[in-house]
Design a protein around this motif. Structure first.
Motif, PDB file in Angstrom:
ATOM      1  N   ILE A 221       5.412  -5.268  13.562  1.00 13.60           N
ATOM      2  CA  ILE A 221       4.660  -6.273  14.327  1.00 13.60           C
ATOM      3  C   ILE A 221       3.453  -6.748  13.518  1.00 13.60           C
ATOM      4  O   ILE A 221       3.139  -7.949  13.461  1.00 13.60           O
ATOM      5  CB  ILE A 221       4.210  -5.689  15.683  1.00 13.60           C
ATOM      6  CG1 ILE A 221       5.446  -5.383  16.546  1.00 13.60           C
ATOM      7  CG2 ILE A 221       3.274  -6.642  16.415  1.00 13.60           C
ATOM      8  CD1 ILE A 221       5.130  -4.627  17.830  1.00 13.60           C
ATOM      9  N   PHE A 222       2.758  -5.794  12.880  1.00 13.10           N
ATOM     10  CA  PHE A 222       1.614  -6.129  12.033  1.00 13.10           C
ATOM     11  C   PHE A 222       2.031  -7.091  10.916  1.00 13.10           C
ATOM     12  O   PHE A 222       1.349  -8.084  10.636  1.00 13.10           O
ATOM     13  CB  PHE A 222       1.051  -4.835  11.453  1.00 13.10           C
ATOM     14  CG  PHE A 222      -0.102  -5.043  10.507  1.00 13.10           C
ATOM     15  CD1 PHE A 222      -1.374  -5.281  10.976  1.00 13.10           C
ATOM     16  CD2 PHE A 222       0.097  -4.975   9.126  1.00 13.10           C
ATOM     17  CE1 PHE A 222      -2.438  -5.458  10.102  1.00 13.10           C
ATOM     18  CE2 PHE A 222      -0.955  -5.150   8.250  1.00 13.10           C
ATOM     19  CZ  PHE A 222      -2.229  -5.395   8.730  1.00 13.10           C
TER      20      PHE A 222
ATOM     21  N   GLY B 127      -2.557  -8.919  15.135  1.00 12.18           N
ATOM     22  CA  GLY B 127      -1.600  -7.976  14.562  1.00 12.18           C
ATOM     23  C   GLY B 127      -2.179  -6.589  14.424  1.00 12.18           C
ATOM     24  O   GLY B 127      -1.495  -5.576  14.666  1.00 12.18           O
ATOM     25  N   THR B 128      -3.466  -6.504  14.063  1.00 13.91           N
ATOM     26  CA  THR B 128      -4.126  -5.207  13.914  1.00 13.91           C
ATOM     27  C   THR B 128      -4.266  -4.505  15.262  1.00 13.91           C
ATOM     28  O   THR B 128      -4.075  -3.276  15.366  1.00 13.91           O
ATOM     29  CB  THR B 128      -5.514  -5.399  13.264  1.00 13.91           C
ATOM     30  OG1 THR B 128      -5.364  -6.085  12.029  1.00 13.91           O
ATOM     31  CG2 THR B 128      -6.179  -4.054  13.004  1.00 13.91           C
ATOM     32  N   LEU B 129      -4.589  -5.250  16.297  1.00 15.01           N
ATOM     33  CA  LEU B 129      -4.724  -4.661  17.639  1.00 15.01           C
ATOM     34  C   LEU B 129      -3.396  -4.085  18.132  1.00 15.01           C
ATOM     35  O   LEU B 129      -3.348  -2.961  18.662  1.00 15.01           O
ATOM     36  CB  LEU B 129      -5.228  -5.727  18.618  1.00 15.01           C
ATOM     37  CG  LEU B 129      -6.713  -6.088  18.527  1.00 15.01           C
ATOM     38  CD1 LEU B 129      -7.010  -7.318  19.366  1.00 15.01           C
ATOM     39  CD2 LEU B 129      -7.573  -4.913  18.996  1.00 15.01           C
ATOM     40  N   LEU B 130      -2.322  -4.837  17.945  1.00 18.64           N
ATOM     41  CA  LEU B 130      -1.010  -4.364  18.404  1.00 18.64           C
ATOM     42  C   LEU B 130      -0.550  -3.154  17.592  1.00 18.64           C
ATOM     43  O   LEU B 130      -0.001  -2.196  18.145  1.00 18.64           O
ATOM     44  CB  LEU B 130       0.016  -5.497  18.306  1.00 18.64           C
ATOM     45  CG  LEU B 130      -0.196  -6.659  19.298  1.00 18.64           C
ATOM     46  CD1 LEU B 130       0.760  -7.799  18.981  1.00 18.64           C
ATOM     47  CD2 LEU B 130       0.014  -6.187  20.733  1.00 18.64           C
TER      48      LEU B 130
ATOM     49  N   LEU C  99      -1.692  -5.466   0.538  1.00 22.48           N
ATOM     50  CA  LEU C  99      -0.709  -5.524   1.619  1.00 22.48           C
ATOM     51  C   LEU C  99       0.658  -5.060   1.121  1.00 22.48           C
ATOM     52  O   LEU C  99       1.400  -4.380   1.841  1.00 22.48           O
ATOM     53  CB  LEU C  99      -0.614  -6.948   2.181  1.00 22.48           C
ATOM     54  CG  LEU C  99       0.257  -7.123   3.431  1.00 22.48           C
ATOM     55  CD1 LEU C  99      -0.216  -6.211   4.564  1.00 22.48           C
ATOM     56  CD2 LEU C  99       0.256  -8.573   3.896  1.00 22.48           C
ATOM     57  N   GLY C 100       0.990  -5.402  -0.129  1.00 24.71           N
ATOM     58  CA  GLY C 100       2.242  -4.930  -0.708  1.00 24.71           C
ATOM     59  C   GLY C 100       2.270  -3.426  -0.877  1.00 24.71           C
ATOM     60  O   GLY C 100       3.276  -2.765  -0.549  1.00 24.71           O
ATOM     61  N   LEU C 101       1.168  -2.843  -1.358  1.00 22.26           N
ATOM     62  CA  LEU C 101       1.091  -1.383  -1.504  1.00 22.26           C
ATOM     63  C   LEU C 101       1.094  -0.681  -0.154  1.00 22.26           C
ATOM     64  O   LEU C 101       1.698   0.397  -0.003  1.00 22.26           O
ATOM     65  CB  LEU C 101      -0.175  -1.009  -2.286  1.00 22.26           C
ATOM     66  CG  LEU C 101      -0.209  -1.423  -3.757  1.00 22.26           C
ATOM     67  CD1 LEU C 101      -1.564  -1.099  -4.375  1.00 22.26           C
ATOM     68  CD2 LEU C 101       0.916  -0.736  -4.540  1.00 22.26           C
ATOM     69  N   LEU C 102       0.422  -1.292   0.829  1.00 17.31           N
ATOM     70  CA  LEU C 102       0.435  -0.727   2.185  1.00 17.31           C
ATOM     71  C   LEU C 102       1.859  -0.710   2.735  1.00 17.31           C
ATOM     72  O   LEU C 102       2.317   0.298   3.311  1.00 17.31           O
ATOM     73  CB  LEU C 102      -0.489  -1.544   3.092  1.00 17.31           C
ATOM     74  CG  LEU C 102      -0.520  -1.167   4.578  1.00 17.31           C
ATOM     75  CD1 LEU C 102      -0.982   0.274   4.768  1.00 17.31           C
ATOM     76  CD2 LEU C 102      -1.425  -2.119   5.354  1.00 17.31           C
ATOM     77  N   SER C 103       2.573  -1.809   2.557  1.00 17.95           N
ATOM     78  CA  SER C 103       3.961  -1.880   3.012  1.00 17.95           C
ATOM     79  C   SER C 103       4.819  -0.842   2.296  1.00 17.95           C
ATOM     80  O   SER C 103       5.679  -0.183   2.909  1.00 17.95           O
ATOM     81  CB  SER C 103       4.533  -3.284   2.766  1.00 17.95           C
ATOM     82  OG  SER C 103       3.739  -4.267   3.387  1.00 17.95           O
TER      83      SER C 103
ATOM     84  N   SER D 207       2.082 -12.275   8.205  1.00 14.78           N
ATOM     85  CA  SER D 207       2.870 -13.342   7.565  1.00 14.78           C
ATOM     86  C   SER D 207       2.383 -14.712   8.032  1.00 14.78           C
ATOM     87  O   SER D 207       2.237 -15.650   7.237  1.00 14.78           O
ATOM     88  CB  SER D 207       4.357 -13.176   7.886  1.00 14.78           C
ATOM     89  OG  SER D 207       4.845 -11.952   7.394  1.00 14.78           O
ATOM     90  N   ILE D 208       2.124 -14.815   9.350  1.00 12.49           N
ATOM     91  CA  ILE D 208       1.614 -16.081   9.887  1.00 12.49           C
ATOM     92  C   ILE D 208       0.239 -16.382   9.302  1.00 12.49           C
ATOM     93  O   ILE D 208      -0.044 -17.515   8.869  1.00 12.49           O
ATOM     94  CB  ILE D 208       1.541 -16.012  11.430  1.00 12.49           C
ATOM     95  CG1 ILE D 208       2.937 -15.815  12.022  1.00 12.49           C
ATOM     96  CG2 ILE D 208       0.911 -17.289  11.986  1.00 12.49           C
ATOM     97  CD1 ILE D 208       2.940 -15.585  13.527  1.00 12.49           C
ATOM     98  N   ALA D 209      -0.630 -15.332   9.275  1.00 12.97           N
ATOM     99  CA  ALA D 209      -1.989 -15.528   8.757  1.00 12.97           C
ATOM    100  C   ALA D 209      -1.976 -15.944   7.292  1.00 12.97           C
ATOM    101  O   ALA D 209      -2.664 -16.899   6.895  1.00 12.97           O
ATOM    102  CB  ALA D 209      -2.799 -14.246   8.934  1.00 12.97           C
ATOM    103  N   LEU D 210      -1.173 -15.251   6.480  1.00  9.53           N
ATOM    104  CA  LEU D 210      -1.138 -15.561   5.051  1.00  9.53           C
ATOM    105  C   LEU D 210      -0.515 -16.933   4.792  1.00  9.53           C
ATOM    106  O   LEU D 210      -0.904 -17.636   3.854  1.00  9.53           O
ATOM    107  CB  LEU D 210      -0.383 -14.472   4.292  1.00  9.53           C
ATOM    108  CG  LEU D 210      -1.076 -13.100   4.248  1.00  9.53           C
ATOM    109  CD1 LEU D 210      -0.209 -12.078   3.537  1.00  9.53           C
ATOM    110  CD2 LEU D 210      -2.438 -13.193   3.574  1.00  9.53           C
ATOM    111  N   SER D 211       0.453 -17.305   5.634  1.00  7.54           N
ATOM    112  CA  SER D 211       1.035 -18.648   5.497  1.00  7.54           C
ATOM    113  C   SER D 211      -0.005 -19.716   5.786  1.00  7.54           C
ATOM    114  O   SER D 211      -0.087 -20.733   5.087  1.00  7.54           O
ATOM    115  CB  SER D 211       2.214 -18.805   6.470  1.00  7.54           C
ATOM    116  OG  SER D 211       3.244 -17.896   6.154  1.00  7.54           O
ATOM    117  N   GLU D 212      -0.823 -19.467   6.815  1.00 13.97           N
ATOM    118  CA  GLU D 212      -1.879 -20.425   7.147  1.00 13.97           C
ATOM    119  C   GLU D 212      -2.925 -20.495   6.029  1.00 13.97           C
ATOM    120  O   GLU D 212      -3.392 -21.575   5.669  1.00 13.97           O
ATOM    121  CB  GLU D 212      -2.548 -20.031   8.467  1.00 13.97           C
ATOM    122  CG  GLU D 212      -3.542 -21.062   8.965  1.00 13.97           C
ATOM    123  CD  GLU D 212      -4.055 -20.747  10.370  1.00 13.97           C
ATOM    124  OE1 GLU D 212      -5.052 -21.362  10.771  1.00 13.97           O
ATOM    125  OE2 GLU D 212      -3.460 -19.892  11.046  1.00 13.97           O
ATOM    126  N   ILE D 213      -3.272 -19.324   5.484  1.00 16.32           N
ATOM    127  CA  ILE D 213      -4.238 -19.291   4.377  1.00 16.32           C
ATOM    128  C   ILE D 213      -3.681 -20.008   3.157  1.00 16.32           C
ATOM    129  O   ILE D 213      -4.381 -20.770   2.485  1.00 16.32           O
ATOM    130  CB  ILE D 213      -4.605 -17.830   4.036  1.00 16.32           C
ATOM    131  CG1 ILE D 213      -5.419 -17.211   5.169  1.00 16.32           C
ATOM    132  CG2 ILE D 213      -5.382 -17.755   2.724  1.00 16.32           C
ATOM    133  CD1 ILE D 213      -5.625 -15.709   5.034  1.00 16.32           C
TER     134      ILE D 213
END
Length: 462
Positions: free
Chosen positions: A195-196, A161-164, A35-39, A201-207
């Motif tokens: 938006i993604f 997030g992926t859909l949006l 995710l960091g490399l993608l960003s 961020s929400i997903a990773l925080s929950e994980i």
């Protein structure tokens, strides 16, 4: 205004890239790396688009326009494989692994093509990249829908997030390919990716929160296991000390007496009548020693850390009647009336070997301390738990002995009504085994005025 929004988006993406790369260094979770490399790749691409600010060349003036183009295309094409790697490492499914590997090979070939060919050639690869982008979303949706069905932590947020983001990427591709004229500025992919990022961020925080909770549970389980191991070591130490003490004081004595008699006989210092008298005493002493050794070995085997208590469903009739039958000779010698009554068809949860030791010790004590022609009742009561009561009309237990009755004390030893010896360890063993099986033992005077009542509880199998 548009340029300000664009700079804010670029700054947010750069910050998120740095955050995830640092986080990966700390926790070593590969999805943070991807995710960091993608960003980072989106960040580089955003600084190089030709209808935007092209702020990349502000910082790197020596980089040629042709090289800038190559970096722009390469960073853009990195988005598809990194997105798939992020989703796959977040929610890995072995059934999809070969498709992921095949997709990554195709992406690698396209990236290699960009690296080794001039702009006039790789410029025509946009259509191929568009197909790979669409294919990447097919793979990601397959992964994410499966993750949602299996209720994986954070999967709903990643999917949303992926859909949006997909809508913004499709709009950008339509603009690049000339399919749909959109006057939306150069930041459609950037906006979609912001938006993604928000949803990831929400997903990773929950994980992360879920992982933290799991770690807490693991720590609690580890603490429990340490406590259990400490208890096992303590029990093993108690077993060792008890065996050494009893062997030193209670078994060595009879063995020394036997050795002395043998020496006297060998030296012809005693006559035949004296030998017979000695042999009678030695015989009783050896019987007592054998009984004590049997009790200690049974308890030692049950208490050692190599054998744990293994509870099973046991029908009480089988165990109680078997123990009484095995003691029939001693019962008949003292002309005792032993009555077994109650719910003998009840089943308990107990270690079978331990239950036999407990019942044999308690009935043996009742036989030992009950005078000839006395009465012993073994009664089984079944409710939520099972209660076994062993009642005798024997000589009872002195008050001074009751306080430490279930401990390893020398004062607990006394002779029975027929001069039977007592090891002093039987009730200690009973209490230990009953406690290990989740029960309790108690003792009180017989309210009928003479004798003792022992009671112990067990878990019911019903």
């Amino acid at each position: 205004m548009q340029q300000l929004i664009e700079l804010m988006e670029i700054g947010a993406i750069a910050t998120f890239a740095a955050y995830n790369l640092v986080l990966y260094r700390q926790v070593k979770k590969s999805y943070y790396l991807y995710l960091g490399l993608l960003s980072f790749s989106i960040f580089i691409r955003a600084m190089l688009v030709d209808d935007g600010s092209m702020i990349f060349f502000t910082f790197f003036r020596d980089v040629s326009l042709e090289m800038g183009r190559k970096i722009e295309y390469f960073s853009s094409y990195m988005g598809a494989p990194l997105s798939v790697l992020f989703c796959y490492t977040l929610y890995p499914f072995s059934a999809i692994k070969r498709y992921v590997n095949g997709f990554l090979i195709l992406c690698g070939l396209l990236l290699l093509f960009v690296l080794v060919t001039p702009y006039s050639l790789y410029y025509h690869s946009l259509s191929a990249n568009s197909i790979l982008v669409l294919l990447s979303y097919v793979i990601m949706y397959t992964l994410l829908i499966k993750a949602v069905k299996e209720k994986r932590v954070g999967s709903w947020y990643v999917l949303a997030g992926t859909l949006l983001c997909f809508l913004f990427v499709m709009a950008e591709l339509s603009k690049i390919l000339g399919v749909w004229e959109i006057d939306g500025g150069p930041n459609l992919v950037n906006s979609g990716f912001v938006i993604f990022i928000f949803f990831q961020s929400i997903a990773l925080s929950e994980i992360f929160a879920h992982s933290f909770k799991e770690n807490e549970e693991l720590n609690k389980n580890l603490e429990k296991r340490v406590e259990e191991k400490t208890a096992e070591i303590t029990r093993a130490s108690l077993l060792r000390d008890t065996l050494i003490r009893i062997i030193s004081h209670d078994i060595r004595g009879p063995m020394s007496n036997l050795k002395s008699v043998i020496s006297l006989v060998q030296e012809d210092q005693v006559g035949v009548e004296q030998v017979k008298e000695f042999m009678g005493t030695i015989d009783k002493s050896v019987d007592h020693t054998i009984q004590m050794l049997d009790e200690l070995m049974e308890w030692g085997h049950a208490a050692s850390q190599n054998k744990r208590i293994e509870q099973e469903e046991i029908e009480l009739r089988e165990v109680v009647e078997s123990v009484v039958q095995n003691m029939s000779r001693h019962i008949e010698e003292k002309k005792l009336n032993v009555k077994v009554s109650g719910d003998l068809d009840a089943a308990c949860l107990f270690d079978k070997g331990a239950l036999k030791i407990v019942i044999r010790n308690l009935i043996s004590n009742a036989v030992k301390f009950t005078e000839k022609e006395g009465h012993i009742n073994v009664d089984v009561k079944s409710d939520r738990n099972i209660l076994i009561e062993i009642r005798d009309n024997g000589i009872g237990i002195p008050d001074e002995m009751k306080a430490n009755l279930f401990e390893m004390k020398k004062d607990n030893k006394r002779r029975g009504t027929d001069n039977e010896k007592s090891s002093g360890v039987g009730l200690f063993i009973c209490n230990d085994l009953i406690t290990q099986n989740g029960g309790e033992i108690s003792v009180k005077d017989n309210p009928e005025g003479k004798g003792t009542i022992f009671k112990f509880t067990m878990k019911s199998a019903g």
